[in-house]
Design a protein around this motif. Structure first.
Motif, PDB file in Angstrom:
ATOM      1  N   ASP A  48       7.540   9.475   0.796  1.00 52.65           N
ATOM      2  CA  ASP A  48       6.908   8.302   0.210  1.00 52.65           C
ATOM      3  C   ASP A  48       7.008   7.130   1.177  1.00 52.65           C
ATOM      4  OD1 ASP A  48       6.179   9.413  -2.338  1.00 52.65           O
ATOM      5  OD2 ASP A  48       8.326   9.428  -2.830  1.00 52.65           O
ATOM      6  N   MET A  65       1.960   5.173  -0.478  1.00 53.82           N
ATOM      7  CA  MET A  65       1.280   6.449  -0.207  1.00 53.82           C
ATOM      8  C   MET A  65       2.332   7.548  -0.167  1.00 53.82           C
ATOM      9  SD  MET A  65       0.644   5.737   3.856  1.00 53.82           S
ATOM     10  CE  MET A  65       0.573   3.969   3.541  1.00 53.82           C
ATOM     11  N   ARG A  66       1.866   8.750  -0.332  1.00 48.49           N
ATOM     12  CA  ARG A  66       2.741   9.913  -0.186  1.00 48.49           C
ATOM     13  C   ARG A  66       2.113  10.836   0.851  1.00 48.49           C
ATOM     14  NH1 ARG A  66       7.049  12.315  -2.431  1.00 48.49           N
ATOM     15  NH2 ARG A  66       7.203  14.593  -2.354  1.00 48.49           N
ATOM     16  N   ILE A  67       2.894  11.147   1.872  1.00 48.71           N
ATOM     17  CA  ILE A  67       2.434  11.995   2.963  1.00 48.71           C
ATOM     18  C   ILE A  67       3.108  13.352   2.821  1.00 48.71           C
ATOM     19  CG2 ILE A  67       2.248  12.260   5.464  1.00 48.71           C
ATOM     20  CD1 ILE A  67       0.732   9.869   4.402  1.00 48.71           C
ATOM     21  N   GLU A 102       5.171   3.112   2.483  1.00 49.75           N
ATOM     22  CA  GLU A 102       4.466   1.925   1.994  1.00 49.75           C
ATOM     23  C   GLU A 102       4.166   1.004   3.172  1.00 49.75           C
ATOM     24  OE1 GLU A 102       4.966  -0.941  -1.797  1.00 49.75           O
ATOM     25  OE2 GLU A 102       6.569  -1.128  -0.307  1.00 49.75           O
ATOM     26  N   ASN A 103       2.882   0.790   3.428  1.00 51.82           N
ATOM     27  CA  ASN A 103       2.462  -0.219   4.401  1.00 51.82           C
ATOM     28  C   ASN A 103       2.356  -1.574   3.718  1.00 51.82           C
ATOM     29  OD1 ASN A 103       2.231   1.671   6.458  1.00 51.82           O
ATOM     30  ND2 ASN A 103       0.030   1.979   6.151  1.00 51.82           N
ATOM     31  N   GLN A 153       0.838  -1.196   0.000  1.00 56.17           N
ATOM     32  CA  GLN A 153       0.000   0.000   0.000  1.00 56.17           C
ATOM     33  C   GLN A 153       0.881   1.258   0.000  1.00 56.17           C
ATOM     34  OE1 GLN A 153      -2.422  -0.575   3.531  1.00 56.17           O
ATOM     35  NE2 GLN A 153      -3.837  -1.929   2.455  1.00 56.17           N
ATOM     36  N   THR A 194       3.679  -1.352   9.304  1.00 52.72           N
ATOM     37  CA  THR A 194       3.550   0.057   8.935  1.00 52.72           C
ATOM     38  C   THR A 194       4.898   0.670   8.579  1.00 52.72           C
ATOM     39  OG1 THR A 194       3.821   0.856  11.213  1.00 52.72           O
ATOM     40  CG2 THR A 194       1.593   0.258  10.507  1.00 52.72           C
ATOM     41  N   ALA A 224      -2.402   6.715   8.344  1.00 53.26           N
ATOM     42  CA  ALA A 224      -2.975   6.577   7.009  1.00 53.26           C
ATOM     43  C   ALA A 224      -3.851   5.331   6.919  1.00 53.26           C
ATOM     44  CB  ALA A 224      -1.854   6.512   5.968  1.00 53.26           C
ATOM     45  N   ASN A 233      -8.304   5.141   6.488  1.00 52.69           N
ATOM     46  CA  ASN A 233      -9.003   4.476   5.386  1.00 52.69           C
ATOM     47  C   ASN A 233      -9.532   3.099   5.764  1.00 52.69           C
ATOM     48  OD1 ASN A 233      -8.372   6.546   3.328  1.00 52.69           O
ATOM     49  ND2 ASN A 233      -6.270   5.895   3.678  1.00 52.69           N
ATOM     50  N   GLY A 250       2.352   5.878   8.914  1.00 58.52           N
ATOM     51  CA  GLY A 250       1.719   4.746   8.244  1.00 58.52           C
ATOM     52  C   GLY A 250       0.479   4.268   8.968  1.00 58.52           C
TER      53      GLY A 250
END
Length: 585
Positions: free
Chosen positions: A113, A103-105, A115-116, A101, A177, A189, A193, A186
């Motif tokens: 950048d 993501m960019r925070i 990734e979980n 997963q 995470t 995020a 969701n 992580g």
């Protein structure tokens, strides 16, 4: 022969006091052993219900593979991505598919950048997953992160492997995470969701694993708010549990948090596990695979697996009971717990029990006839005697707290910080305990010379314990465990002795049955020692000597429980000497 008989009687009179001192230091050694070799000895929960499926050797290989060359895995760097890639390879080889997963925070300092990694371990029945296992893959800058949080990742992989061998009743999700060291990014995020995916919408409980060091027991230091129900799970399912409701109160008051904090705020419940020994490795280049204790890693994995299985099997269909409890382990073998609302009643009842019996026996002792052997001098009035003892133990607390503060200054001047001192702070704490015992013996001898009745000494010496237990019971019941168990132990010993008729029998010359405070005082001391002393290494791991006076207060509280035994032994010796003066030559 007369001298030999007197020597024997004097030594017998000192036996309870000697036993108390021995208990303090034997329990200190045991506490240190529990710190170095957590999880041993085991109390033997059966293989079908406990954590025997956790493969510690396989977890060690997983850890080595994940850490790889030992480069820091700072969130957003190629090294962090390489570490996640190694984890994906381990999970894939085990037969599990991984949902990556990315993501960019966006942050003030710029975007990062992350990734979980999410893994589903299938259960025996169909239905959504309710239990989530969490660890984080990133590390602090400059740290290889073998313990923080390589140990958690290895434990999560070990739990996943064990669940594949013996599947859970329902699906279990494993979340690794990213960005935890950057501010729980992580986890935040994922939680934001979580309700949008059918796979994660039904999650209700979490087991998080982390570390603040490289050794020590894997403490269950934080739980969800439903503490009574969760304490029952720990008591029934965890082998060699190390936990205490006080830890959650202390950690909750601190400004920092873990990924568990995020999921608590999202309305989930569960357990937060970490080991905190050898803090010199925390967030430093010393956080290597070689430095990490294999016992700590295994204790974390076994504890985590037991909790995951318990949650999977016991989560109710409806709401979890919201009752709260005070709880804590006893020598890592079992958990004592009771409802929070009982705490103040337990404190008051214990104080009244001991006060009534102590006052009764002190009055009887004070009324001994001068003509009786050993009664050459009358004891002081019970109330006045107890007040003098209270004043003396208050001075004792101040003196030992001052010694602790002096040790703090000495450690600071020598440059001994938690990161550089190693085991020397533990040695310093042991010396402080020795000093507290020596001061207690001196105070007890001084009180005995002032003809303080031993029952008055018992009552006055334990007032600080009741004061702390009562204060905690009113302000924060969950923080009262360390104080309530000893005072209740003292009260139970007092009541048992009264029922046995040992302490309220007729008072007469030596040789007849007479009030004897020593067994009661010893049991109170033993209750305090068994509960508090094994926690001392953890206190030092958590706080070091930055609050030296607090280390001194803890040591002094143990010391005051020795005072009644010293008074009783000293006065018994005086009584034996008086008898010998009256014996014919």
């Amino acid at each position: 022969m007369r001298l030999l008989g007197r020597y024997f009687r004097v030594q017998t009179g000192r036996g309870w006091m000697a036993a108390g001192i021995v208990a303090v230091f034997l329990c200190s050694i045991l506490g240190w052993g529990m710190q170095c070799w957590p999880g041993l000895p085991s109390r033997g929960i059966s293989d079908s219900t406990a954590d025997s499926e956790f493969d510690s050797e396989r977890a060690a290989l997983d850890l080595q593979a994940f850490v790889g060359p030992g480069e820091p895995r700072v969130a957003g760097t190629p090294e962090a991505a390489a570490g996640r890639g190694r984890v994906v390879g381990l999970l894939t080889t085990a037969g599990l598919s991984v949902d990556r997963q990315p993501m960019r925070i966006e942050r003030r300092a710029g975007g990062v950048d992350l990734e979980n990694l999410l893994v589903r371990v299938p259960g025996r029945t169909t239905g959504p997953a309710q239990v989530l296992v969490v660890a984080h893959t990133d590390s602090a800058p400059g740290a290889p992160g073998a313990s923080d949080d390589g140990a958690g990742v290895a434990a999560a992989l070990g739990i996943a492997r064990a669940l594949l061998v013996d599947p859970p009743q329902h699906d279990v999700l494993i979340l690794l995470t990213d960005g935890e060291e950057r501010g729980l990014l992580g986890a935040q995020a994922f939680a934001a969701n979580m309700t949008q995916s059918p796979l994660t919408a039904s999650l209700r409980a979490v087991v998080n694993m982390d570390a603040r060091g490289a050794a020590g027991p894997a403490f269950i230091f934080e739980t969800g708010p439903q503490t009574a129900w969760l304490a029952d799970l720990m008591a029934e399912r965890v082998n060699t549990p190390r936990t205490n409701s006080l830890m959650g109160v202390v950690y909750g008051a601190m400004p920092n948090g873990t990924d568990f904090t995020v999921f608590l705020q999202a309305g989930m419940t569960g357990f937060n596990i970490a080991f905190i020994g050898d803090v010199a490795a925390y967030h430093t280049p010393l956080d290597t695979v070689e430095r990490q204790s294999k016992y700590s890693r295994e204790h974390m994995g076994r504890t985590g697996l037991a909790l995951v299985r318990a949650l999977d099997e016991r989560l109710p269909a409806g709401e979890i009971p919201t009752a709260r409890a005070v709880f804590g382990d006893v020598l890592g073998q079992f958990i004592v717990r009771w409802p929070e609302q009982w705490t103040l009643v337990m404190v008051i009842a214990s104080a009244l029990t001991v006060a009534v019996v102590a006052a009764w026996n002190a009055v009887r002792s004070a009324g001994m006839r001068r003509s009786e052997p050993g009664a050459v001098k009358r004891s002081r009035a019970p109330g006045k005697g107890a007040a003098q003892v209270l004043l003396a133990v208050f001075v004792q607390l101040c003196v030992v707290a001052g010694i602790g503060w002096g040790f703090q200054l000495a450690a600071q001047s020598a440059g001994l910080t938690m990161a550089t001192a190693g085991p020397r702070l533990q040695v310093l704490n042991a010396l402080l305990l020795v000093a507290a015992m020596a001061v207690a013996i001196g105070v007890g001898a001084w009180l005995a010379r002032r003809r303080i009745d031993p029952w008055s000494a018992l009552l006055g010496a334990w007032v600080p314990w009741w004061a702390l237990a009562g204060t905690a019971a009113v302000l924060a019941p969950a923080a009262s465990f360390l104080f309530v168990v000893p005072v209740v132990t003292l009260a139970l010993a007092t009541g048992a002795s009264v029922i046995a008729g040992r302490l309220v029998g007729p008072v007469g010359p030596v040789g007849h049955r007479s009030p004897d405070v020593r067994p009661v005082a010893f049991m109170g001391l033993l209750g305090a020692v068994v509960i508090l002393v094994p926690m001392e290494p953890a206190f030092v791991d958590a706080l070091g000597f930055q609050f030296g006076w607090l280390n001194g207060v803890r040591a002094a509280l143990l010391g005051v429980t020795l005072v009644p035994l010293v008074v009783a032994a000293w006065q018994r010796e005086s009584a034996v000497a008086a008898i010998d003066l009256q014996e014919p030559h």
